[in-house]
Each structure stands twice: as structure tokens, then as C-alpha cells.
Design a protein around this motif. Structure first.
Motif, short mmCIF file in Angstrom:
data_model
loop_
_atom_site.label_atom_id
_atom_site.label_comp_id
_atom_site.label_asym_id
_atom_site.label_seq_id
_atom_site.Cartn_x
_atom_site.Cartn_y
_atom_site.Cartn_z
N LEU A 75 0.81 -1.22 0.00
CA LEU A 75 0.00 0.00 0.00
C LEU A 75 0.85 1.27 0.00
N GLY A 76 2.17 1.12 0.07
CA GLY A 76 3.07 2.27 0.05
C GLY A 76 3.13 3.02 1.37
N LEU A 77 2.75 2.36 2.46
CA LEU A 77 2.70 3.01 3.76
C LEU A 77 4.00 2.88 4.54
N VAL A 78 4.77 1.85 4.25
CA VAL A 78 6.08 1.68 4.88
C VAL A 78 7.13 1.48 3.79
N ASN A 79 8.35 1.79 4.13
CA ASN A 79 9.49 1.56 3.26
C ASN A 79 10.45 0.62 3.97
N ARG A 80 11.15 -0.17 3.19
CA ARG A 80 12.21 -1.02 3.73
C ARG A 80 13.48 -0.19 3.81
N LEU A 81 14.22 -0.37 4.86
CA LEU A 81 15.48 0.32 5.05
C LEU A 81 16.60 -0.65 4.69
N HIS A 82 17.36 -0.31 3.67
CA HIS A 82 18.43 -1.18 3.20
C HIS A 82 19.59 -1.16 4.19
N GLN A 83 19.96 -2.32 4.64
CA GLN A 83 21.08 -2.52 5.55
C GLN A 83 22.14 -3.34 4.83
N GLU A 84 23.35 -3.34 5.34
CA GLU A 84 24.42 -4.13 4.73
C GLU A 84 24.06 -5.61 4.67
N ASN A 85 23.31 -6.07 5.65
CA ASN A 85 22.94 -7.49 5.70
C ASN A 85 21.57 -7.75 5.08
N GLY A 86 21.00 -6.79 4.36
CA GLY A 86 19.72 -6.98 3.68
C GLY A 86 18.70 -5.94 4.10
N CYS A 87 17.56 -5.99 3.43
CA CYS A 87 16.46 -5.05 3.72
C CYS A 87 15.60 -5.65 4.82
N ASN A 88 15.99 -5.48 6.04
CA ASN A 88 15.29 -6.15 7.12
C ASN A 88 14.60 -5.20 8.10
N MET A 89 14.57 -3.91 7.79
CA MET A 89 13.92 -2.96 8.69
C MET A 89 12.88 -2.16 7.91
N VAL A 90 11.84 -1.72 8.62
CA VAL A 90 10.81 -0.91 7.99
C VAL A 90 10.61 0.38 8.77
N LEU A 91 10.13 1.40 8.07
CA LEU A 91 9.79 2.65 8.70
C LEU A 91 8.62 3.26 7.94
N ARG A 92 7.94 4.18 8.59
CA ARG A 92 6.81 4.85 7.96
C ARG A 92 7.31 5.58 6.73
N ALA A 93 6.60 5.42 5.62
CA ALA A 93 6.96 6.12 4.39
C ALA A 93 6.67 7.61 4.56
N ALA A 94 7.50 8.43 3.92
CA ALA A 94 7.26 9.87 3.92
C ALA A 94 5.94 10.15 3.20
N ARG A 95 5.24 11.19 3.64
CA ARG A 95 3.93 11.53 3.08
C ARG A 95 4.04 12.81 2.28
N GLY A 96 3.53 12.80 1.05
CA GLY A 96 3.49 14.01 0.24
C GLY A 96 4.88 14.58 0.01
N HIS A 97 5.06 15.85 0.42
CA HIS A 97 6.35 16.52 0.25
C HIS A 97 7.24 16.38 1.48
N GLU A 98 6.89 15.44 2.33
CA GLU A 98 7.66 15.19 3.55
C GLU A 98 8.95 14.44 3.19
N HIS A 99 10.00 14.73 3.93
CA HIS A 99 11.28 14.07 3.76
C HIS A 99 11.68 13.49 5.11
N LEU A 100 12.74 12.69 5.11
CA LEU A 100 13.20 12.16 6.38
C LEU A 100 14.71 12.10 6.43
N LEU A 101 15.21 12.21 7.63
CA LEU A 101 16.63 12.05 7.92
C LEU A 101 16.77 10.88 8.88
N ILE A 102 17.80 10.09 8.68
CA ILE A 102 18.06 8.95 9.56
C ILE A 102 19.48 9.10 10.10
N CYS A 103 19.60 9.13 11.41
CA CYS A 103 20.91 9.23 12.05
C CYS A 103 21.68 7.93 11.82
#
Length: 118
Positions: A75-103
Motif C-alpha cells: 500500500l506504500g505506507l512503509v518503506n524497507r530500510l536497506h542494511q548491509e545485511n539486507g532489507c530487514n527494517m521498515v519505517l513509515r513512508a514519507a507523506r506528500g512533500h515530507e522528507h526524512l533524515l536517519i541518524c
């Protein structure tokens, strides 16, 4: 601008409506999975979600977590976060013109609108 609490409730309602509208049966367990994603300030692994939600729903199965994540991703509500060991994490997808920063050190996620990073 909406307060974070109102925004989280609005997003929760939208997600549950989209899940139900897609034919997915909304239960207390998958609602709790959605809430855990929305309440987290970090990307989560399926096992993390399982442990969080299992505190309230002892009968929760890991398969339910994976199925719910798969549907949320479709449904496009979450995105997978690519890690060195694979895409094993999820986070809320940005909405509209929203952006995100990950420490890169602690993994904290900050969502923001606009293009001004000053």
C-alpha cells in the motif's frame, strides 16, 4: 500545523482504512503493529515489532507481523530500510512533500516538510 498526537491519530485512521479497503482484515493485533510503527522514532525489524506487540497480544505470531508488513508495503505506507545485511527494517513512508533524515549512529528518524535544511 497539526500537533504530532493528532497527526499520528489521523495517520493511524488512514492506514487502517486503507488496510480494510484493500480487503485486509483489521484486527487488534495488526492495529497494534501499525501503532508500533507509527509510534517509533526508529526503523524496526519484524522481530522488534513482534516483541513490542506480543506484550499486549501473547498469541501473536511472527507470520502475522510479516503479513501485515507486506500489506503495508504494498500500500506504500512503509518503506524497507536497506542494511548491509539486507532489507530487514521498515519505517513509515514519507507523506506528500515530507522528507526524512536517519541518524547513522543511533538510527533515529526525523520527518520534515520543505526543502530548507538550515
Amino acid at each position: 500545523m497539526e500537533s504530532p498526537e493528532i497527526s499520528a491519530k489521523t495517520i493511524l485512521h488512514e492506514w487502517l482504512t486503507l488496510l480494510a479497503g484493500s480487503g485486509y482484515r483489521v484486527t487488534g493485533k495488526n492495529r497494534a503493529i501499525v501503532e508500533a510503527i507509527l509510534n517509533s522514532d526508529k526503523a524496526l525489524e519484524a522481530v522488534d515489532l513482534f516483541e513490542i506487540v506480543r506484550k499486549e497480544y501473547r498469541g501473536l505470531g511472527l507470520v502475522t507481523v510479516y503479513r501485515t508488513l507486506q500489506k503495508l508495503e504494498e500500500l506504500g505506507l512503509v518503506n524497507r530500510l536497506h542494511q548491509e545485511n539486507g532489507c530487514n527494517m521498515v519505517l513509515r513512508a514519507a507523506r506528500g512533500h515530507e522528507h526524512l533524515l536517519i541518524c547513522s549512529r543511533c538510527g533515529k528518524i526525523v520527518y520534515f516538510s520543505g526543502d530548507d535544511l538550515n
